[in-house]
Design a protein around this motif. Structure first.
Motif, mmCIF file in Angstrom:
data_model
loop_
_atom_site.group_PDB
_atom_site.id
_atom_site.type_symbol
_atom_site.label_atom_id
_atom_site.label_comp_id
_atom_site.label_asym_id
_atom_site.label_seq_id
_atom_site.Cartn_x
_atom_site.Cartn_y
_atom_site.Cartn_z
ATOM 1 N N VAL A 19 40.751 30.121 36.941
ATOM 2 C CA VAL A 19 41.588 30.904 37.849
ATOM 3 C C VAL A 19 41.857 32.289 37.263
ATOM 4 C CG1 VAL A 19 43.864 31.050 38.937
ATOM 5 C CG2 VAL A 19 42.650 28.874 38.878
ATOM 6 N N LEU A 20 42.102 32.346 35.952
ATOM 7 C CA LEU A 20 42.367 33.637 35.311
ATOM 8 C C LEU A 20 41.143 34.548 35.380
ATOM 9 C CD1 LEU A 20 44.398 32.571 32.142
ATOM 10 C CD2 LEU A 20 45.251 33.720 34.190
ATOM 11 N N SER A 21 39.949 33.969 35.224
ATOM 12 C CA SER A 21 38.737 34.784 35.315
ATOM 13 C C SER A 21 38.546 35.316 36.737
ATOM 14 C CB SER A 21 37.518 33.977 34.881
ATOM 15 O OG SER A 21 37.267 32.897 35.772
ATOM 16 N N CYS A 22 38.839 34.487 37.736
ATOM 17 C CA CYS A 22 38.749 34.946 39.129
ATOM 18 C C CYS A 22 39.777 36.033 39.405
ATOM 19 C CB CYS A 22 38.953 33.768 40.078
ATOM 20 S SG CYS A 22 37.663 32.511 40.022
ATOM 21 N N LEU A 23 40.981 35.858 38.846
ATOM 22 C CA LEU A 23 42.020 36.868 39.017
ATOM 23 C C LEU A 23 41.606 38.183 38.373
ATOM 24 C CD1 LEU A 23 44.854 37.642 39.960
ATOM 25 C CD2 LEU A 23 45.743 36.730 37.802
ATOM 26 N N PHE A 24 40.957 38.105 37.218
ATOM 27 C CA PHE A 24 40.477 39.314 36.552
ATOM 28 C C PHE A 24 39.433 40.019 37.396
ATOM 29 C CE2 PHE A 24 37.509 41.462 33.636
ATOM 30 C CZ PHE A 24 38.389 42.318 32.995
#
Length: 323
Positions: free
Chosen positions: A67-72
């Motif tokens: 999720v953090l990578s998608c948010l980035f």
């Protein structure tokens, strides 16, 4: 079950924080610790942030980092190629405008020390008012840039129209926010017109493009040829509910105040309704993508398996017949 466990866990933490705050408020012996009670919401938010970024291999680390990578990728749009998970997360964030504004309020309320005096002086500051508008359009801006990236990379005209949709929404949110801050009949008229145009455009896009419905010549009249849910009433109910909830945001523009409810309660109700609308949108958007590959995110309509039971059985029967 894992998703429900995580969401219920956060819900229990929030409820615990509320109960602790009420308990400390009702006890007259804790009057000297009012500042401490005001720190409970901040502690809850910080705890959630720590859990999300925790590097230890606990609490679904792989999912959290995904999720953090998608948010980035959303934050850095349009520098990255837009994958399905990236645009899907960005769409979820567009329904969390009130949450973004709450984070702005937290920064102001705790950063400026208002929590010590229990006074909200944020809205009297011009900087806060400016960011009140900017924060609301950030998720839509990310989605707009993702569409521009797809137009440039894929030469897809539909993504250009999609970008126009998000740009119109940005204009509508900006004018609505300006009216809520500065009032005046001029801002009210502009906000009403831009919001109505954006609502009509977004509703049409949801039903026709994202969901693939309202096809007059479909074998399932006014729906589409392929459906996963056997009960067609579900689709009509979802369309009606989407229209109602999509146009609900005009309530704040037209000053249709509910006199028996506090303004903050009204905001909470409509923010919750938007989350419900987004949940409905998620289901039918993924269904349409799975059946018709409307976003061209799947290279194949079906994935062949490395084994074929039925063909093997037929071959065995043919061999037995030859013998």
């Amino acid at each position: 079950m894992d998703v429900l466990l995580a969401s219920f866990g956060v819900a229990v933490l929030a409820l615990t924080s509320v109960l602790m705050n009420l308990d400390m408020e009702m006890d007259p012996k804790t009057n000297d610790y009012k500042a401490l009670t005001e720190l409970l919401p901040l502690g809850l938010v910080l705890l959630v942030i720590v859990i999300v970024i925790c590097p230890l291999n606990i609490l679904y680390r792989r999912s959290r980092f995904f999720v953090l990578s998608c948010l980035f990728h959303c934050i850095c749009a349009p520098l990255y190629k837009v994958a399905l998970q990236d645009f899907f997360l960005a769409d979820q964030l567009t329904s969390q405008v009130q949450a973004f504004r709450s984070l702005e309020f937290y920064i102001c309320y705790y950063g400026w020390g208002d929590y010590k005096l229990r006074k909200n002086t944020c809205k009297t500051n011009d900087v806060y008012d400016t960011f009140y508008i900017i924060v609301a359009v950030i998720p839509y801006w990310w989605r707009f840039l993702q569409c521009i990236r797809r137009v440039y990379e894929e030469k897809d005209r539909m993504q250009g129209y999609n970008a126009v949709k998000y740009f119109m929404t940005i204009v509508a949110i900006s004018t609505r926010s300006a009216y809520s801050l500065y009032k005046g009949m001029g801002w009210k008229i502009i906000a009403g017109i831009t919001s109505a145009i954006a609502a009509i455009y977004c509703t049409y896009w949801d039903l026709v493009v994202d969901w693939g419905l309202l096809q007059r010549h479909s074998k399932n009249r006014w729906l589409r040829d392929k459906l996963l849910v056997p009960c067609k009433t579900v689709y009509f109910a979802a369309m009606v509910l989407n229209v109602i909830l999509r146009f609900a945001w005009l309530q704040t523009v037209l000053d249709l105040k509910l006199g028996f409810l506090h303004e903050e309660i009204v905001i909470t109700i409509f923010a919750s309704l938007e989350i419900i609308r987004r949940g409905i949108w998620n289901f039918f958007r993924l269904e349409n993508e799975h059946l018709n590959n409307v976003g061209k995110y799947r290279a194949f309509k079906s994935v062949p398996l490395p084994f074929k039971y039925y063909e093997d059985e037929d071959e065995d029967e043919d061999e037995d017949g030859d013998e």
